[in-house]
Enzyme design. Structure first.
Site, short mmCIF file in Angstrom:
data_model
loop_
_atom_site.label_atom_id
_atom_site.label_comp_id
_atom_site.label_asym_id
_atom_site.label_seq_id
_atom_site.Cartn_x
_atom_site.Cartn_y
_atom_site.Cartn_z
N ASP A 133 0.85 -1.20 0.00
CA ASP A 133 0.00 0.00 0.00
C ASP A 133 0.88 1.24 0.00
O ASP A 133 2.02 1.21 0.46
CB ASP A 133 -0.88 0.01 1.26
CG ASP A 133 -1.96 -1.04 1.15
OD1 ASP A 133 -2.54 -1.43 2.16
OD2 ASP A 133 -2.17 -1.51 -0.01
N ASP A 152 0.43 3.54 1.88
CA ASP A 152 0.32 4.23 3.18
C ASP A 152 1.54 3.89 4.05
O ASP A 152 2.50 3.27 3.58
CB ASP A 152 -0.97 3.79 3.87
CG ASP A 152 -0.92 2.31 4.19
OD1 ASP A 152 -1.92 1.74 4.62
OD2 ASP A 152 0.16 1.67 3.95
N ASP A 190 1.99 1.85 6.61
CA ASP A 190 2.33 0.42 6.81
C ASP A 190 2.97 -0.15 5.55
O ASP A 190 3.97 -0.88 5.64
CB ASP A 190 1.05 -0.35 7.15
CG ASP A 190 0.66 -0.13 8.62
OD1 ASP A 190 -0.51 -0.27 8.95
OD2 ASP A 190 1.59 0.22 9.39
#
Ligand code: 28F
Length: 643
Positions: free
Chosen positions: A505, A507, A509
């Site tokens: 992802d 993002d 994480d």
């Protein structure tokens, strides 16, 4: 004064001649070979008799001279071979020792016979295989002399030829090997020197001088004397290595008339040098003395490591190999009746010695560790390091072995492999999480694209050693999927995919996982990165919806560029969504935007990226999770490159 012994050939003479004749017929039976090794063996038979006299406590100095004619002189300052008439053979003891097979210069019970190499055949064999032998015995202020020729025939019976200092005692033997028996009759100085040095180490306090009179330069010879005995031997062996600690550990003990003596020192080296001896004989193939010591060494180090809580409950016990890494050790056993085994008699077989060696060593070594806690810790740490490396290597081997059973159920559950077996056409997507993994499996081209979903966090290998990395299930799965092995076993030619695509992802994480993977690749698969096989997938950051139509764009720049192309009235009606993760796209969208070889944009990972990741990790190694998130969120940028 000794009367001159007239010599008549009685029954015993016949037996003597037959005995020595047998030796001349089959010399190999008595000294192993008649090559240069056998030639040098003659010296050790005579020297061993002098050393027996030293072991009995009467001889302090032995001299060995290579004479110009390649005859050998050996001198000792022991008691001198007895010159009285031997009751059984009616010959002088000297003549008996040199003409009766197996009479040898050996002592009755009690003393440690140095059965020189092969069954202790002693002086009579040397006589049988020499063209001449002169023996001088110094005792009672007289010089007694006897001469043998042509394989041991007495040509001058024992008689007094001179006076000598009342106090002087000892035996001097000069012999000339029979050139018709040996392939060569030229002695090698260094061969003699090596064993002379070893004998001096093995017999502390005994001085042995070696001189080569064929060499006019060598007027004094070399004298070997080691008061420290086998401890000095260890020091000598370790002289160009770095010891882990200063002292040489020395211990000795006796049980049932069997003496065990050990000297040892660990070095930073990884090799093991353990040499063992019985009555000065080199037991190249070890035996019960060495086995007892090794067994005790392993047991004592394990128990100390546990008590000191260095070896934790969860740790595997240390093996014999772990504890002997970097170890230099001499094991010297004195045994009144040694049994030698094996083709070259290089192994001690006496079973009772194993326990005695174990007892003597463990008492001494245990005490050393308790009295020297810092050295003890160093020794244990070294063994732990060896153990971890061994376990890691074992795991690495297991990991690569599992590669060959790709369809092993528990592995198949992880990797959805592709059908293509040609690595140059195959690619593997390492996907974060099961949901993305699910869509990726559905959206992929199963011919050429394999999917490996990562479930848990992979370990931060930044500081971890190989063994720790291998303890992580996810890392082991990756190793297996790649097929290259890891560490020592790594082989780039076995890489099963020529594109390794990290698909996480966009993002925090996702970036975290990618940084972990880059750190892993950098530390343990660097050639894969250097070879340009690693890529980062570029999932879209925005979805631009207008009515039914959906447009995915990579980043803000592409978003703004695309919006510029829309008419004003539409621009005000589009819905722009920030994609939070791969899971927000269905299989088709994921394929269209990120996986389809025709449409996707991959970013090739370079070593610099890994270094940056490494540094980023180094920078953020702190415990605070929030700064880590913040930093990665702001800084985990992608740079756009064409493939
Ligand atoms: C240069 C080679 O051979 N030295 C030796 C002795 C001393 C005694 C000994 C030897 C036969 C069976 C006893 C003297 N006094 N150097 C040598 N030094 N052999 S060989 O006795 C051999 C006898 O048992 C010796 C009292 N006891 C022994």
């Amino acid at each position: 004064m000794e009367e001159k012994v007239e010599h008549s050939y009685g029954a015993s003479d016949i037996q003597v001649l037959e005995g020595l004749e047998a030796v001349r017929k089959r010399p190999g039976m008595y000294i192993g070979t008649t090559d240069v090794k056998g030639l040098h063996h003659l010296v050790w038979e005579i020297v061993d008799n002098a050393i027996d006299e030293a072991l009995a406590g009467y001889c302090k100095h032995i001299e060995i001279i290579i004479n110009k004619d390649n005859s050998i002189t050996v001198k000792d300052d022991g008691r001198g071979i007895p010159t009285d008439i031997h009751p059984k053979t009616k010959l002088s003891t000297v003549e008996t020792v040199y003409t009766v097979l197996h009479a040898g210069g050996k002592f009755g019970g009690g003393g440690y016979k140095v059965s020189g190499g092969l069954h202790g055949v002693g002086a009579s064999v040397v006589n049988a295989l020499s063209s001449w032998v002169d023996v001088n015995v110094y005792k009672n202020g007289q010089v007694h002399y006897i001469r043998f020729e042509n394989g041991g025939k007495t040509v001058e019976p024992l008689h007094v030829v001179d006076k000598c200092d009342e106090k002087r005692t000892g035996t001097t033997v000069t012999f000339k090997p029979d050139a018709t028996i040996f392939d060569t009759d030229v002695y090698d100085y260094d061969t003699l020197k090596t064993r002379v040095r070893e004998l001096a180490f093995l017999n502390k306090g005994l001085s042995i001088t070696l001189r080569d009179d064929r060499d006019d330069e060598d007027t004094t010879g070399e004298t070997f004397l080691y008061e420290g005995g086998i401890s000095e031997y260890v020091k000598y062996i370790n002289n160009n290595k770095t010891p882990l600690y200063e002292d040489i550990i020395h211990l000795e003990g006796e049980e049932d008339n069997i003496i065990i003596e050990v000297a040892m020192q660990y070095t930073t080296d990884e090799n093991t040098r353990i040499y063992s001896f019985v009555n000065n004989i080199n037991t190249h193939d070890g035996g019960t003395h060495e086995e007892g010591v090794r067994r005790a060494l392993t047991r004592i180090i394990n128990s100390y490591a546990k008590k000191a809580n260095i070896l934790k409950e969860k740790d595997e016990p240390l093996t014999g190999d772990d504890v002997k890494e970097g170890l230099t050790m001499i094991v010297s056993c004195k045994h009144p009746n040694p049994q030698f085994e094996g083709q070259t008699k290089g192994r001690l077989g006496n079973s009772e010695v194993r326990k005695i060696a174990d007892n003597v060593f463990s008492d001494g070594f245990e005490r050393f560790l308790l009295e020297h806690p810092s050295e003890a810790r160093i020794i244990v740490e070294k063994s732990m390091l060896a153990s971890r490396a061994r376990i890691a290597a074992k795991k690495a081997r297991e990991a690569t072995r599992r590669k060959s059973d790709l369809d092993v159920v528990n592995f198949a559950g992880k990797l959805s492999d592709c059908k293509e077996k040609d690595p140059s056409k195959a690619e593997i997507f390492i996907v974060e999480g099961d949901s993305a993994g699910g869509s990726a499996k559905l959206g992929r081209n199963s011919m050429t694209q394999a999917i490996l979903p990562l479930r848990g966090k992979i370990l931060n290998v930044e500081k971890a050693r190989l063994d720790k990395a291998l303890s992580n299930e996810e890392i082991r799965t990756i190793i297996t999927a790649f097929g290259t092995g890891i560490g020592q076993e790594f082989d780039l030619n076995k890489l099963r995919y020529h594109k390794i695509i990290i698909m996480t992802d966009a993002d925090v994480d996702g970036s975290h996982i990618r940084v972990l993977l880059l750190t892993l690749f950098y530390r343990f698969f660097r050639p894969i990165v250097e070879g340009g096989y690693v890529y980062a997938a570029q999932p879209p950051l925005f979805r631009i919806q207008y009515g039914k139509s959906r447009k995915y764009v990579l980043d803000e720049e592409e978003r703004d560029t695309y919006l510029e192309t829309l008419p004003e009235n539409i621009k005000s009606r589009v819905i722009i969504t920030r994609m939070k993760g791969l899971g927000e796209m269905d299989a088709e969208e994921l394929n269209e935007t990120t996986m389809d070889i025709e449409k996707r944009i991959l970013r090739k990972i370079t070593v610099d990226d890994c270094i940056a990741a490494d540094k980023m990790f180094e920078l953020l190694m702190g415990e605070e999770v929030e700064p880590r998130r913040q930093f990665i969120e702001e800084n985990a940028k992608y740079a756009e490159v064409d493939i």
